[in-house]
Design an enzyme around this catalytic site. Structure first.
Site, mmCIF file in Angstrom:
data_model
loop_
_atom_site.group_PDB
_atom_site.id
_atom_site.type_symbol
_atom_site.label_atom_id
_atom_site.label_comp_id
_atom_site.label_asym_id
_atom_site.label_seq_id
_atom_site.Cartn_x
_atom_site.Cartn_y
_atom_site.Cartn_z
ATOM 1 N N GLY A 191 0.854 -1.192 0.000
ATOM 2 C CA GLY A 191 0.000 0.000 0.000
ATOM 3 C C GLY A 191 0.883 1.233 0.000
ATOM 4 O O GLY A 191 0.778 2.071 -0.901
ATOM 5 N N PRO A 192 1.796 1.343 0.981
ATOM 6 C CA PRO A 192 2.802 2.400 0.880
ATOM 7 C C PRO A 192 3.676 2.086 -0.340
ATOM 8 O O PRO A 192 4.390 1.070 -0.360
ATOM 9 C CB PRO A 192 3.568 2.283 2.201
ATOM 10 C CG PRO A 192 2.608 1.580 3.129
ATOM 11 C CD PRO A 192 1.861 0.627 2.256
ATOM 12 N N ASN B 221 0.395 2.706 -17.067
ATOM 13 C CA ASN B 221 -0.868 3.278 -17.568
ATOM 14 C C ASN B 221 -0.822 4.805 -17.671
ATOM 15 O O ASN B 221 -1.817 5.440 -18.015
ATOM 16 C CB ASN B 221 -2.064 2.826 -16.713
ATOM 17 C CG ASN B 221 -1.955 3.281 -15.258
ATOM 18 O OD1 ASN B 221 -1.224 4.216 -14.947
ATOM 19 N ND2 ASN B 221 -2.686 2.628 -14.376
ATOM 20 N N HIS C 265 -8.982 6.046 -10.653
ATOM 21 C CA HIS C 265 -7.921 5.446 -9.836
ATOM 22 C C HIS C 265 -8.461 5.011 -8.466
ATOM 23 O O HIS C 265 -8.286 3.859 -8.078
ATOM 24 C CB HIS C 265 -6.765 6.443 -9.657
ATOM 25 C CG HIS C 265 -5.937 6.154 -8.448
ATOM 26 N ND1 HIS C 265 -4.892 5.277 -8.468
ATOM 27 C CD2 HIS C 265 -6.035 6.594 -7.170
ATOM 28 C CE1 HIS C 265 -4.371 5.190 -7.250
ATOM 29 N NE2 HIS C 265 -5.044 5.985 -6.453
ATOM 30 N N GLU D 241 19.415 2.840 2.930
ATOM 31 C CA GLU D 241 18.736 2.438 4.168
ATOM 32 C C GLU D 241 17.287 2.037 3.921
ATOM 33 O O GLU D 241 16.799 1.051 4.481
ATOM 34 C CB GLU D 241 18.785 3.569 5.207
ATOM 35 C CG GLU D 241 20.167 3.921 5.729
ATOM 36 C CD GLU D 241 20.924 4.865 4.800
ATOM 37 O OE1 GLU D 241 20.351 5.325 3.785
ATOM 38 O OE2 GLU D 241 22.111 5.136 5.083
ATOM 39 N N HIS E 250 25.716 4.508 17.226
ATOM 40 C CA HIS E 250 25.957 5.948 17.281
ATOM 41 C C HIS E 250 24.667 6.622 17.758
ATOM 42 O O HIS E 250 24.057 7.424 17.064
ATOM 43 C CB HIS E 250 26.417 6.481 15.920
ATOM 44 C CG HIS E 250 27.734 5.882 15.477
ATOM 45 N ND1 HIS E 250 27.928 4.529 15.347
ATOM 46 C CD2 HIS E 250 28.914 6.473 15.156
ATOM 47 C CE1 HIS E 250 29.178 4.305 14.954
ATOM 48 N NE2 HIS E 250 29.795 5.467 14.841
ATOM 49 N N ASP F 198 31.035 14.334 14.980
ATOM 50 C CA ASP F 198 30.282 14.377 13.720
ATOM 51 C C ASP F 198 29.141 15.385 13.780
ATOM 52 O O ASP F 198 28.580 15.765 12.744
ATOM 53 C CB ASP F 198 29.756 12.985 13.337
ATOM 54 C CG ASP F 198 30.753 12.231 12.470
ATOM 55 O OD1 ASP F 198 31.654 12.893 11.911
ATOM 56 O OD2 ASP F 198 30.638 10.998 12.370
ATOM 57 N N ARG G 5 28.327 4.463 20.182
ATOM 58 C CA ARG G 5 29.625 4.499 19.503
ATOM 59 C C ARG G 5 30.736 4.497 20.561
ATOM 60 O O ARG G 5 31.750 3.839 20.409
ATOM 61 C CB ARG G 5 29.743 5.772 18.676
ATOM 62 C CG ARG G 5 31.149 5.989 18.161
ATOM 63 C CD ARG G 5 31.308 7.341 17.493
ATOM 64 N NE ARG G 5 32.627 7.425 16.891
ATOM 65 C CZ ARG G 5 33.555 8.316 17.218
ATOM 66 N NH1 ARG G 5 33.300 9.228 18.136
ATOM 67 N NH2 ARG G 5 34.722 8.320 16.637
#
Ligand SMILES: Cc1ncc(C[n+]2csc(CCOP(=O)(O)OP(=O)(O)O)c2C)c(N)n1
Length: 673
Positions: free
Chosen positions: A116-117, A187, A263, A412, A462, A470, A521
């Site tokens: 669905g997503p 389509n 749709h 990811e 981390h 960072d 970390r």
């Protein structure tokens, strides 16, 4: 169009969908009307399955990535004898039905994954193809191809626009997942209108450059073209296949075909009538299945059953020749991983040592992996940082399917969807690592893992401002709380190396959903378990790590890297006569599962002063710290600085915990007197 049994069957699929959407007065009829010929060909001419045993291990999988077209799937599954009745179709989208708006894993027989997503199903299918390749490499023998099937799917414009499908397609091409065969429902229509509004790349070239075989069908209603394409896809042994198929959304509707209006809305009774007339459907009854169509699908069902029968015979022989493999295969596929691995779990007894929980996690993984063949995974290009690499094992690749280490690349979201597909396939406990801050990049897949109950383990390292230099882009602040907000996701933030061992044990034994391990970390002291409570307490979600004689004046609760600091602060408070209990609190979800008595024992209501210490936004902590308690937390982004400095500046220091505790106690005394 000449009326023959195939066309009649295809129109049956179309009108089951149309009638169901019309009855519910909501849903998506356009896609099923356009794509009916595809599922018809797949389910009647190509796919091997057993509707009476939808979990047969060597079945072909079918993934409807464009999950809004769910009625397409329910209609074909009904016709093919799966346990979905005509009444179920009539209850489309209703309370307690097995035919929800979008397909949901575990609810409806024959639904292989929740979709669905957009884009997720596509990535799941890639995961399924990986799972098959890996398990086949473990168990197939020259004369016994016990896993030897295809993963078919349909994806839409929306699926192919979404970034997750780009990531997953790129990896699928790289890994040469030839068992993967996707139809692209081309389509040219999305909700806003024509795809010209926002989509002009050359999809064919894109997929070719990913390393896919790309085929074209210029008219979906040309069944021989479909059959030729599937046959060509099956012949290709080094590339996944995308079959770009020209379809018409809302095919057959005189006024709505090829428009976005069809749709996601019912056609309306008048347009339903006109469409039926237009396609030569001469039946007044709704949800009607002509006798010839019933008879045809009876034949299909009788015919497909032989596939599992044949496989059962093959597997009987396999069992005789390879009894140990057969036993392991069945155990893995049923999720039974045994207990053998537990004796290999490390114990950290050098209390002078400092160990980052990510390192402890790496040690756990490498200690148990030889005894836990189900455990395979990797990282989104952060293996050395996430400590996810299994040193004794090889890398999964196009050339080596037996490798247990995945390189997902910097993908990811793709990784999240692929992990879900691997889990849906079964036989494998997949794990995937990245920095906690990038869990946002895969959050939609994490949510779907939780919704579907997939057993996926996330290794998020981390885990706070404690990662240091960072800076704020990489320092998660809201992420732990955001993950805790996902129902069904178990979040574990262990406080030292030994809690990390227990966290892995919990994760591996956990049933019914995904687990997120939140790891540091930076190095942490290994808590002296001779002076303090055993790490086994992690299994209750929160436990008394350090106690006092009699009623505590204050309870400090902390998770992860803040547990050690809280212990030090408690020792100091004790020396000035403030009786301090420390509760290590690695998991709110596990703690919530405990009975009232246990919760009251750990956090007695008569102790009014409770302080939480967690290097992130406050989230749910006030639930435990109460009206008179306080929370040491972070309500802004982090900063770029060495860990010691930033922890100090943000109040995560022994001094500040001591000071805050004293202030709380003084305030209570002032209020009393
Ligand atoms: C991630 C995600 N974003 C948005 C939506 C809402 N949505 C459902 S279908 C759709 C696009 C429809 O176009 P297409 O994928 O071409 O399907 P078709 O109209 O051809 O059925 C959108 C935006 C969604 N389901 N998933």
């Amino acid at each position: 169009m000449p009326e023959n049994i195939d066309n009649l069957s295809i129109n049956t699929i179309r009108f089951l969908a149309v009638d169901a959407v019309q009855k519910a007065n909501c849903g998506h009829p356009g896609m099923p009307m356009g794509c009916a010929p595809i599922v018809h060909s797949l389910f009647t001419k190509f796919m091997k399955y057993n509707p009476s045993n939808p979990k047969w291990l060597n079945r072909d999988r079918f993934v409807l990535s464009a999950g809004h077209g769910s009625m397409l799937l329910y209609s074909i599954l009904h016709l093919c004898g799966f346990d979905i009745s005509l009444d179920d179709l009539k209850k489309f989208r209703q309370w307690d039905s097995i035919t929800p708006g979008h397909p949901e894993y575990g609810l409806t027989p024959g639904v292989e994954t929740t979709t669905g997503p957009l884009g997720q199903g596509f990535a799941n299918a890639v995961g399924m193809a990986i799972a098959q390749e890996h398990l086949a490499s473990m168990f197939n023998k020259d004369d016994y191809k016990i896993l030897d099937h295809y993963i078919y799917g349909i994806c839409s414009d929306g699926d192919l626009m979404e970034g997750i499908s780009h990531e997953a397609a790129s990896l699928a091409g790289h890994l040469k997942l030839a068992k993967l065969i996707f139809f692209y429902d081309d389509n040219s229509i999305t909700i806003d209108g024509s795809t010209d509004l926002s989509y002009s790349e050359d999809t064919e070239k894109r997929f070719e450059s990913y390393g896919w075989q790309v085929l074209n069908i210029d008219d979906v209603n040309d069944l021989p073209q479909i059959e030729k394409s599937v046959a060509a896809a099956q012949m290709e042994t080094r590339k996944p296949t995308l079959i770009i198929t020209k379809t018409h959304i809302g095919f057959g509707s005189p006024n709505k075909q090829d428009t976005s209006g069809i749709h996601g809305s019912a056609l309306g009774e008048e347009e339903v009538k006109l469409t039926k007339q237009n396609l030569g459907w001469n039946y007044d009854e709704l949800f009607f299945i002509p006798d010839e169509v019933k008879a045809k699908f009876d034949d299909v069902v009788n015919n497909v059953k032989k596939y599992e029968d044949n496989w059962n015979n093959l597997f009987e022989e396999y069992k005789k020749e390879f009894p140990q493999d057969a036993e392991l295969f069945l155990n893995l596929m049923s999720g039974n991983t045994g207990d053998d691995w537990k004796s290999s779990l490390p114990v950290f007894t050098d209390y002078s040592e400092k160990v980052a929980t990510r390192s402890a996690s790496g040690k756990v993984l490498n200690s148990i992996a030889p005894k836990l063949p189900a455990l395979i995974g990797g990282s989104a290009d952060l293996a050395p940082s996430n400590n996810t690499f299994l040193k004794e094992f090889e890398i999964f690749s196009a050339e080596n399917r037996s490798g247990r280490n995945f390189h997902f690349g910097i993908r990811e979201h793709g990784m999240g969807g692929i992990l879900n597909g691997i889990a849906a396939y079964g036989g494998i406990i997949p794990y995937g690592g990245t920095f906690l801050v990038f869990s946002d990049y895969m959050r939609p897949s994490i949510r779907l893992a939780a919704l579907s109950g997939f057993k996926v383990i996330y290794v998020f390292t981390h885990d706070s401002i404690g990662l240091g230099e960072d800076g704020p882009t990489h320092q998660p602040v809201e992420h732990v709380v955001a993950l805790r907000a996902i129902p069904g996701l178990l979040v574990l933030r262990p406080g030292d190396a030994n809690e990390t061992v227990k966290a892995w044990e919990v994760a591996l034994e956990h049933k019914g959903g995904p687990v997120a391990l939140i790891l540091t970390r930076q190095k942490l002291s290994v808590i002296n378990r001779e002076s303090y409570a055993d790490a086994e307490g992690l299994k209750q979600g929160a436990y008394i790590l350090k106690d006092t004689n009699g009623k505590p004046d204050i309870i400090i609760m902390a998770s992860g890297s803040e547990v050690g600091l809280s212990l030090e602060a408690a020792e100091r408070l004790d020396t000035v006569g403030i009786k301090t209990r420390v509760v290590s609190f690695p998991s709110m979800e596990l703690f919530e599962r405990q009975d009232k008595a246990y919760k009251e024992k750990v956090l007695p209501s008569k102790v009014k002063i409770k302080l939480s210490v967690e290097a992130g936004v406050t989230g749910n902590w006030p639930k435990y710290t109460g009206r008179k308690g306080a929370n040491i937390s972070i309500e802004s982004f982090g900063a770029s600085a060495p860990v010691n400095v930033i922890f100090e500046k943000y109040g995560f220091s022994v001094d500040n915990i001591v000071k805050t505790s004293k202030n709380l106690l003084n305030k209570l005394t002032d209020e009393c007197c």
